[in-house]
Design an enzyme around this catalytic site. Structure first.
Site, mmCIF file in Angstrom:
data_model
loop_
_atom_site.group_PDB
_atom_site.id
_atom_site.type_symbol
_atom_site.label_atom_id
_atom_site.label_comp_id
_atom_site.label_asym_id
_atom_site.label_seq_id
_atom_site.Cartn_x
_atom_site.Cartn_y
_atom_site.Cartn_z
ATOM 1 N N GLY A 121 0.762 -1.224 0.033
ATOM 2 C CA GLY A 121 0.136 0.082 0.192
ATOM 3 C C GLY A 121 0.795 1.303 -0.212
ATOM 4 O O GLY A 121 1.931 1.180 -0.499
ATOM 5 N N LYS B 158 -0.218 3.999 7.246
ATOM 6 C CA LYS B 158 0.007 3.024 6.063
ATOM 7 C C LYS B 158 -1.597 2.805 5.630
ATOM 8 O O LYS B 158 -2.151 1.976 6.595
ATOM 9 C CB LYS B 158 0.730 1.924 6.590
ATOM 10 C CG LYS B 158 0.774 0.707 5.524
ATOM 11 C CD LYS B 158 1.268 -0.600 6.047
ATOM 12 C CE LYS B 158 2.623 -0.608 6.444
ATOM 13 N NZ LYS B 158 3.223 -1.984 6.890
ATOM 14 N N ASP C 260 11.094 -10.065 6.071
ATOM 15 C CA ASP C 260 11.350 -9.076 5.089
ATOM 16 C C ASP C 260 12.667 -8.130 5.478
ATOM 17 O O ASP C 260 12.068 -6.801 5.439
ATOM 18 C CB ASP C 260 10.029 -8.329 4.667
ATOM 19 C CG ASP C 260 10.193 -7.623 3.071
ATOM 20 O OD1 ASP C 260 11.107 -8.051 2.227
ATOM 21 O OD2 ASP C 260 9.286 -6.943 2.928
#
Length: 467
Positions: free
Chosen positions: A161, A177, A275
């Protein structure tokens, strides 16, 4: 003043006095309006300025890895592709409504960052009200804070996003976010981030302040860090000399490692970030690193060593065993952290196709430079003062241990922190090295003989390098 005097003609184009007075008054009001408008714009610009040096601009596009379960090799998706996670049923978060448009002070008159008013808490469905660790923001409040999510306030973009900078009415700066609502992806992203770090508190983790659940909107509200992310400072336009000194880079490595240690060993269930990369390391004005973006994180319950999942991550950072089998645990984060160390030292991306063939892959290039005793040439040329050769070699050795192809030979994050902090590593005997962590000599793929300070490759009895 009499009506006769007001009606008398003046020397200004023969206008009557009352006309002249009206024109002057109207002009005065117009000037006051323009002045107040200018002051308002100046205040808005001043509040949005950075408190530190100008943050270098770098690409907002994020390359991600997606592996088809029927294949064993990783492929790179398009830069703005949406992260596809595990095939699990979507989380149902009910639509929330607020009884009052005001959210700010509690019954005790607390600050806007205090508790939710009781009338709002009663209006929030059970699925949402269970998230008692944070604030529940209404959509209108976030729209005002971000200037209706204007492009000027965008500070990050990716498959998850868009992230916006915002300022609440009380002056608190936030990062919002706005999750992409793509086939339930926002629901999954929302649940993962909330479960992973909703209650986590650590100085090296970005703090999640609250959330917004309204209609189809799913938003997460974080603390705002005013110095951008590590990727911008490593690969952005910082000029001929980088402000990231060796000491700052070491502090970033250690802070990131401590944040990972907290995720792996300080939480129950433990969290695998999945990640780790430079763009997910945010920096404050003191260069303190904070791990962010837990949308891909996985929770490992007690007694679980691995979890099998669809492979997700960023190309160049994904551990080889995870890419080929989908088996995930903390060692996958350790591998990514090893890549991050190399990136911080060299100022190079993990994979850079613009470089000569032998330098495209960062790991292989680092191994070659170490083998050829050219460790000093590995350092980022934009670093004004080079580190001591001994310190550089020690840090490179830690990175090489983290990226060991055999996941069982990689050290835990606690060992990584110890190796980065001690002064005599790797110049210690094998017995002491074994207490810190399994020496690289046990690795069948890539061996480092600590006592002899040599690096050898499997099947090669010759000495490759002295480290």
């Amino acid at each position: 003043m009499s009506d006769h005097e007001l009606s008398a003609r003046t020397n200004i184009f023969g206008l009557r006095l009352w006309v002249v007075i009206s024109i002057c008054a109207g002009t005065g009001f117009l000037l006051l309006f323009l002045l107040s408008l200018c002051l308002s714009l100046m205040r808005k610009n001043a509040s949005s300025r950075r408190t530190t040096a100008t943050i270098p601009v770098t690409s907002k596009e994020i390359q991600e890895v997606r592996v088809d379960p029927s294949q064993t090799s990783a492929v790179v998706t398009s830069p703005r592709s949406v992260k596809q996670k595990e095939d699990e049923s979507p989380v149902v978060v009910q639509k929330a409504r607020v009884a009052s448009p005001e959210r700010g002070k509690s019954e005790e008159g607390g600050s806007p960052l205090g508790k939710r008013p009781t009338d709002q808490a009663a209006a929030v469905p059970a699925e949402v009200s269970r998230l008692g660790w944070g604030l529940w923001f209404i959509l209108r409040e976030l729209e005002v804070a971000t200037d209706n999510f204007s492009d000027e306030n965008v500070i990050g973009e990716g498959g998850y996003g868009t992230v916006y900078h915002g300022i609440l009415e009380d002056g608190t700066q936030i990062a919002v976010k706005n999750l992409l609502n793509n086939k339930g992806q926002a629901e999954k992203e929302f649940k993962v981030e909330v479960e992973a770090i909703g209650r986590a508190r650590h100085k090296n983790l970005v703090r999640l302040l609250g959330y917004c659940v309204e209609g189809a909107q799913r938003m997460l509200v974080y603390e705002y860090l005013d110095n951008g992310n590590l990727e911008q400072w490593l690969h952005g336009d910082v000029g001929p000399s980088s402000p990231l000194t060796w000491d700052i880079r070491m502090n970033i490595m250690l802070g990131t490692a401590k944040g990972l240690l907290y995720l792996h060993e300080g939480l129950e269930p433990k969290v695998v970030h999945r990640d780790i990369k430079s763009s997910n390391i945010l920096l404050d004005k003191h260069w303190t690193p904070k791990l962010s973006d837990f949308g891909l994180a996985k929770l490992l319950g007690t007694g679980r060593n691995y979890v099998t999942t669809r492979v997700m991550g960023t190309f160049g950072y994904v551990a080889p065993e995870y890419a080929s089998t989908g088996m995930l645990n903390e060692t996958s984060d350790v591998y990514s952290f090893g890549i991050l160390i190399m990136e911080i030292i060299s100022g190079r991306r993990p994979v850079d196709y613009s470089r000569p063939p032998g330098e495209v892959n960062l790991i292989e290039w680092i191994k070659t430079m170490v083998s050829n005793r050219n460790t000093d040439e590995v350092v980022d040329p934009k670093m004004a003062e080079k580190p001591l050769s001994r310190t550089l070699k020690k840090t490179l050795l830690v990175a090489l241990r983290c990226v060991d192809p055999d996941s069982q030979q990689r050290p835990k994050m606690g060992h990584v922190i110890h190796m980065l902090e001690v002064d005599d590593f790797p110049y210690q005997d094998e017995h002491r090295a074994g207490r810190i962590g399994q020496p690289y000599s046990n690795s069948p793929q890539y061996k480092v003989r600590v006592s002899a300070r040599q690096v050898t490759e499997p099947g090669d009895n010759s000495t490759k390098s002295e480290i």
